[in-house]
Write an enzyme that holds these catalytic residues in place. Structure first.
Site, PDB file in Angstrom:
ATOM      1  N   GLU A  14      20.488   8.044  -2.416  1.00 31.10           N
ATOM      2  CA  GLU A  14      21.215   6.875  -1.903  1.00 31.10           C
ATOM      3  C   GLU A  14      20.343   5.617  -1.972  1.00 31.10           C
ATOM      4  O   GLU A  14      19.221   5.581  -1.447  1.00 31.10           O
ATOM      5  CB  GLU A  14      21.669   7.123  -0.453  1.00 31.10           C
ATOM      6  CG  GLU A  14      22.401   5.909   0.130  1.00 31.10           C
ATOM      7  CD  GLU A  14      23.244   6.192   1.355  1.00 31.10           C
ATOM      8  OE1 GLU A  14      23.398   7.376   1.739  1.00 31.10           O
ATOM      9  OE2 GLU A  14      23.762   5.211   1.922  1.00 31.10           O
TER      10      GLU A  14
ATOM     11  N   ASP B  85      29.162  12.039   7.590  1.00 36.75           N
ATOM     12  CA  ASP B  85      29.090  11.484   8.952  1.00 36.75           C
ATOM     13  C   ASP B  85      29.315   9.970   8.925  1.00 36.75           C
ATOM     14  O   ASP B  85      29.310   9.317   9.970  1.00 36.75           O
ATOM     15  CB  ASP B  85      27.786  11.881   9.653  1.00 36.75           C
ATOM     16  CG  ASP B  85      26.544  11.394   8.937  1.00 36.75           C
ATOM     17  OD1 ASP B  85      26.666  10.794   7.859  1.00 36.75           O
ATOM     18  OD2 ASP B  85      25.430  11.618   9.464  1.00 36.75           O
TER      19      ASP B  85
HETATM   20  O1  KIV Z   1      28.114  10.178   5.228  1.00 39.21           O
HETATM   21  C1  KIV Z   1      28.412   9.982   4.037  1.00 39.21           C
HETATM   22  O2  KIV Z   1      29.540   9.635   3.703  1.00 39.21           O
HETATM   23  C2  KIV Z   1      27.371  10.188   3.038  1.00 39.21           C
HETATM   24  C3  KIV Z   1      27.616   9.714   1.646  1.00 39.21           C
HETATM   25  C4  KIV Z   1      27.780   8.267   1.579  1.00 39.21           C
HETATM   26  C5  KIV Z   1      26.600  10.222   0.700  1.00 39.21           C
HETATM   27  O3  KIV Z   1      26.350  10.716   3.348  1.00 39.21           O
END
Ligand code: KIV
Length: 306
Positions: A194, A52
């Protein structure tokens, strides 16, 4: 010797577990459209995540919060088509959007099924730890693999007070370890860590049987994930500590589009080799004939499409 190349073995959740056990690193990357999906798959990515993060890098929002489930389904389906056309080996995961899974496990199951049935995803990712155990259980029971996501969870940006590193204090680190264990216990097949200290990510990775995929979580995770636009260097102004630019495509786009604009202005593009021709189409100067003549051209078509 056969000229045919061996079919590429699809990456499954079981293959990802095998990779962890064998100590093989997992390379994950985001993609939001068919072209990017084809390119990252051909480049060898094991996991393609329709993140997202597209709210920021595709839609231009300053958070992931405005992204809808319909939009996640739309982008996932485009990525699925790109993977399929390219012979797709990578495992495809789609993010459950903000608001699509928090209210109830029933809604979460329906949202997850849409990402699989309409978006072609093989798994879904959701943000949160111990509070989401029931949601994870229900989605997994419905037959959809779930990737967890803890640490800096961008959908909780307002609760966290910004995009800040998580788990620096001992009690917070303990909480994240409990979150990771709870997600594994609930049936997650992998978990994204993260922006947490590398020391904590190392402990979490050692304690889990499922693979950890890090972003801003140091080198000890079982795999890494980056936003494609970041690793390609598409936005030169975005340079957080955890991103390494493996290319400078933002600059390359500037050079290429600048050259195109210059050639259009200078009338050197399109050249003859970029143009189509027809021996039956000819220009009739305005003064060479009236409307009657143009209605009945002799020896050619006037104004016919080429
Ligand atoms: O939305 C995203 O791209 C993510 C990644 C950065 C793990 O959740």
């Amino acid at each position: 010797m056969s000229s045919q190349t061996a079919p590429r073995k699809r990456v499954t959740i079981h293959e990802l577990r095998r990779m962890k056990e064998a100590g093989e690193r997992i390379a994950a990357v985001t993609a939001y459209d068919a072209t990017a999906a084809r390119l990252v798959d051909a480049a060898g990515a094991d996991v393609v995540l329709v993140g997202d993060s597209l709210g920021m890098v595709v839609q231009g929002h300053d958070s992931t919060l405005p992204v809808t489930l319909d939009q996640m389904v739309y982008h996932s389906a485009a990525v699925r088509r790109g993977l399929t056309r390219g012979g797709g080996r990578a495992h495809l995961v789609g993010d459950l959007s903000f608001g699509s899974y928090q209210a109830s496990p029933d809604e979460a199951v329906k949202a997850a099924m849409r990402l699989v049935a309409e978006g072609g995803c093989e798994a879904v990712k959701l943000e949160g730890g111990q509070d989401y155990v029931e949601v994870v259980r229900r989605i997994v029971r419905a037959g959809v693999p779930v990737m967890g996501h803890i640490g800096l969870t961008p959908q909780s940006v307002h609760k966290l007070g910004g995009y800040l590193v998580q788990g620096k204090e001992a009690d917070k680190a303990q909480g994240l370890l409990r979150d990771a264990r709870a997600l594994e216990g609930a049936g997650c097949y992998a978990v994204v860590l993260e922006c947490i200290p590398a020391e904590l990510a190392r402990i979490v990775t050692a304690q889990l049987r499922i693979p950890t995929i890090g972003i801003g979580a140091g080198p000890h995770c079982d795999g890494q994930v980056l936003v494609l636009n970041d690793l390609l260097g598409l936005d030169e102004t975005f340079a957080p500590k955890f991103v390494k630019r493996f290319g400078e495509l933002g600059r390359a786009v500037g050079v290429a589009v600048g050259a195109y604009v210059s050639e259009v202005k200078a009338r050197t593009f399109p050249a003859d080799e970029h143009s189509f021709h027809s021996s039956t189409v000819r220009l009739v100067p305005a003064e060479a004939g009236g409307e009657d003549e143009r209605d009945e051209p002799t020896g050619g078509v006037v104004g016919a499409p080429v």
